[in-house]
Design a protein around this motif. Structure first.
Motif, PDB file in Angstrom:
ATOM      1  N   LYS A 108      -1.690 -67.754 -24.560  1.00 54.77           N
ATOM      2  CA  LYS A 108      -0.563 -67.439 -23.691  1.00 54.77           C
ATOM      3  C   LYS A 108      -0.130 -68.690 -22.938  1.00 54.77           C
ATOM      4  O   LYS A 108      -0.968 -69.444 -22.445  1.00 54.77           O
ATOM      5  CB  LYS A 108      -0.951 -66.335 -22.704  1.00 54.77           C
ATOM      6  N   THR A 109       1.172 -68.897 -22.849  1.00 53.25           N
ATOM      7  CA  THR A 109       1.726 -70.091 -22.215  1.00 53.25           C
ATOM      8  C   THR A 109       2.602 -69.679 -21.044  1.00 53.25           C
ATOM      9  O   THR A 109       3.424 -68.753 -21.154  1.00 53.25           O
ATOM     10  CB  THR A 109       2.553 -70.904 -23.222  1.00 53.25           C
ATOM     11  N   SER A 110       2.441 -70.370 -19.915  1.00 52.48           N
ATOM     12  CA  SER A 110       3.255 -70.077 -18.741  1.00 52.48           C
ATOM     13  C   SER A 110       4.612 -70.760 -18.830  1.00 52.48           C
ATOM     14  O   SER A 110       4.832 -71.643 -19.663  1.00 52.48           O
ATOM     15  CB  SER A 110       2.528 -70.558 -17.474  1.00 52.48           C
ATOM     16  N   ASP A 111       5.517 -70.373 -17.959  1.00 56.06           N
ATOM     17  CA  ASP A 111       6.778 -71.072 -17.811  1.00 56.06           C
ATOM     18  C   ASP A 111       6.551 -72.348 -16.990  1.00 56.06           C
ATOM     19  O   ASP A 111       5.691 -72.375 -16.092  1.00 56.06           O
ATOM     20  CB  ASP A 111       7.803 -70.198 -17.113  1.00 56.06           C
ATOM     21  N   PRO A 112       7.299 -73.416 -17.253  1.00 57.98           N
ATOM     22  CA  PRO A 112       7.168 -74.630 -16.441  1.00 57.98           C
ATOM     23  C   PRO A 112       7.507 -74.348 -14.988  1.00 57.98           C
ATOM     24  O   PRO A 112       8.375 -73.535 -14.671  1.00 57.98           O
ATOM     25  CB  PRO A 112       8.186 -75.592 -17.079  1.00 57.98           C
ATOM     26  N   VAL A 123      -2.580 -78.574 -25.885  1.00 60.73           N
ATOM     27  CA  VAL A 123      -1.963 -79.745 -25.250  1.00 60.73           C
ATOM     28  C   VAL A 123      -0.661 -80.100 -25.949  1.00 60.73           C
ATOM     29  O   VAL A 123       0.372 -80.361 -25.308  1.00 60.73           O
ATOM     30  CB  VAL A 123      -2.937 -80.941 -25.261  1.00 60.73           C
ATOM     31  N   ARG A 124      -0.688 -80.124 -27.275  1.00 62.47           N
ATOM     32  CA  ARG A 124       0.535 -80.452 -28.009  1.00 62.47           C
ATOM     33  C   ARG A 124       1.632 -79.429 -27.733  1.00 62.47           C
ATOM     34  O   ARG A 124       2.795 -79.800 -27.507  1.00 62.47           O
ATOM     35  CB  ARG A 124       0.252 -80.516 -29.504  1.00 62.47           C
ATOM     36  N   ALA A 125       1.269 -78.148 -27.725  1.00 62.27           N
ATOM     37  CA  ALA A 125       2.265 -77.112 -27.465  1.00 62.27           C
ATOM     38  C   ALA A 125       2.881 -77.269 -26.080  1.00 62.27           C
ATOM     39  O   ALA A 125       4.105 -77.137 -25.908  1.00 62.27           O
ATOM     40  CB  ALA A 125       1.621 -75.729 -27.613  1.00 62.27           C
ATOM     41  N   LEU A 126       2.044 -77.544 -25.089  1.00 64.99           N
ATOM     42  CA  LEU A 126       2.548 -77.696 -23.723  1.00 64.99           C
ATOM     43  C   LEU A 126       3.393 -78.952 -23.579  1.00 64.99           C
ATOM     44  O   LEU A 126       4.405 -78.947 -22.865  1.00 64.99           O
ATOM     45  CB  LEU A 126       1.371 -77.722 -22.744  1.00 64.99           C
ATOM     46  N   ALA A 127       2.988 -80.033 -24.252  1.00 70.71           N
ATOM     47  CA  ALA A 127       3.772 -81.269 -24.205  1.00 70.71           C
ATOM     48  C   ALA A 127       5.157 -81.058 -24.795  1.00 70.71           C
ATOM     49  O   ALA A 127       6.149 -81.624 -24.313  1.00 70.71           O
ATOM     50  CB  ALA A 127       3.031 -82.374 -24.957  1.00 70.71           C
ATOM     51  N   VAL A 141       6.812 -78.321 -24.613  1.00 68.77           N
ATOM     52  CA  VAL A 141       7.575 -77.511 -23.664  1.00 68.77           C
ATOM     53  C   VAL A 141       8.201 -78.375 -22.581  1.00 68.77           C
ATOM     54  O   VAL A 141       9.377 -78.188 -22.206  1.00 68.77           O
ATOM     55  CB  VAL A 141       6.678 -76.424 -23.030  1.00 68.77           C
ATOM     56  N   ILE A 142       7.433 -79.337 -22.039  1.00 67.84           N
ATOM     57  CA  ILE A 142       7.933 -80.125 -20.897  1.00 67.84           C
ATOM     58  C   ILE A 142       8.254 -81.573 -21.255  1.00 67.84           C
ATOM     59  O   ILE A 142       8.538 -82.394 -20.380  1.00 67.84           O
ATOM     60  CB  ILE A 142       6.952 -80.079 -19.701  1.00 67.84           C
TER      61      ILE A 142
END
Length: 364
Positions: A356-360, A142-146, A148-149
């Motif tokens: 693995k993380t997607s692109d926004p 969650v922190r990593a994704l936050a 990113v966006i």
């Protein structure tokens, strides 16, 4: 950096022994495996090596806890303790502490979390609640994704587990208990009361797993996200492989037959039957976390084999941050508040766990 012992309560269990083995290489002579059986603790310590020691502790006896914590710098709890006696003892002594047991949902009610935080801040204790997979790895995702966006509005966490994953009898009993309970989900800034294994939704897990039906489930990380990252909607779901097991559990809930499993004697009987099975320590799992903020969505996924391995690896990585002083500020924290994603994910990748993380992209 702390130089005292790293005490792992439940350290000769399936997960605890893996945590001990992971840490022992980097902290020789400091790791202590503990439980109610001195003989089992000593045997586990000898098998791991690297100066690991065994110790007896009964978390139901305050004097036993006090004796076990005598030389400890970091305490790791791997057993269920409804009264949190070990947690409070660690706070009183100003120790570092983390916990892989799943029962944190009550922290979202009243001022329970604030009381723990205030006590830890006053004593100098560093408490990280929610190690493992969910909560744990999911929180750092969650922190990593936050990052990113640029923030968080909505968090959806979905976990796919195998019915035969040999994590230990405690998780099976936990599942049976949660089926009998209602709980709150946070939607658009308000709490809604729901029941476990209801409201199924198709979740697209990474190949070759594909779309699986996942059901609402009270994973503990959801209750504090509104406080820690300002989320307005938080939903957590569970799917079980094979799918017929998920359908059976959903049927039990829909017919209100779960009142049978609420009885301690029935759960104990089912637990004994479960322990009689060999299980599959390398059963596949999948974790998916979706975060939405200001109309943009991004996803992180993790797949692997052996839930116990993932839980132990992530917990050991968190313990290292406590033991080496990377988490230095006293108080009670969730992983998303104090764990930097990049080094944490690097540690996971060294053990074969690749996030693995997607692109926004625009949120649907």
């Amino acid at each position: 950096m702390d130089t005292g012992s790293i005490l792992i309560v439940g350290g000769y269990g399936v997960v605890g022994s893996r945590i001990a083995a992971d840490l022992a290489v980097d902290f020789p002579g400091r790791v202590v495996v503990a439980g109610r059986s001195q003989q089992r603790a000593d045997a586990a310590a000898a098998a791991i090596g690297h100066g690991v020691r065994g110790r007896r502790v009964d978390v139901g006896v305050p004097s036993s806890i006090a004796a076990a914590l005598d030389d400890v710098a970091v305490a790791v709890n791997c057993i269920d303790q409804p009264d949190r006696a070990l947690l409070w003892a660690a706070i009183e002594r100003g120790l570092a502490y983390t916990d892989i047991t799943p029962h944190l949902t009550d922290l979202g009610r009243g001022a329970a979390y604030e009381r723990i935080d205030a006590a830890a801040t006053a004593s100098g204790a560093r408490i990280v609640l929610g190690a493992g997979m969910v909560p744990g790895i999911s929180n750092v995702m969650v922190r990593a994704l936050a990052e990113v966006i640029g923030g968080v509005d909505t968090i959806e966490t979905s976990l796919l587990l195998s019915a035969d994953d040999v994590l230990g009898p405690g998780s099976f009993d936990y599942l049976l208990q949660e089926l009998t309970m209602s709980f709150d989900v946070h939607v658009d800034g308000a709490d809604r009361r729901v029941r476990a294994f209801t409201a199924p939704r198709g979740v697209d897990f990474p190949a070759p797993l594909g779309i699986r039906r996942a059901y609402l489930f009270p994973f503990s990380d959801q209750v504090l996200y509104p406080r820690t990252v300002g989320a307005r909607t938080v939903v957590t779901r569970l799917a079980i492989n094979p799918p017929r097991m998920s359908r059976l559990l959903a049927l039990l809930v829909s017919t209100r037959a779960t009142h049978i499993t609420a009885r301690p004697r029935i759960r104990a009987l089912l637990g004994r039957l479960r322990r009689g099975r060999t299980g599959h320590p390398d059963a596949p799992y999948a974790l998916r976390v979706d975060v939405i903020h200001h109309g943009r969505a991004v996803t992180a996924t993790l797949t692997g084999a052996g839930q116990a391995h993932a839980t132990a690896t992530s917990t050991a990585a968190l313990v290292r941050s406590l033991a080496d002083g990377a988490i230095a500020t006293p108080g009670a924290w969730m992983p998303e508040q104090v764990i930097a994603p990049a080094p944490f994910f690097h540690r996971l990748s060294q053990a074969g766990l690749h996030v693995k993380t997607s692109d926004p992209e625009p949120a649907i």
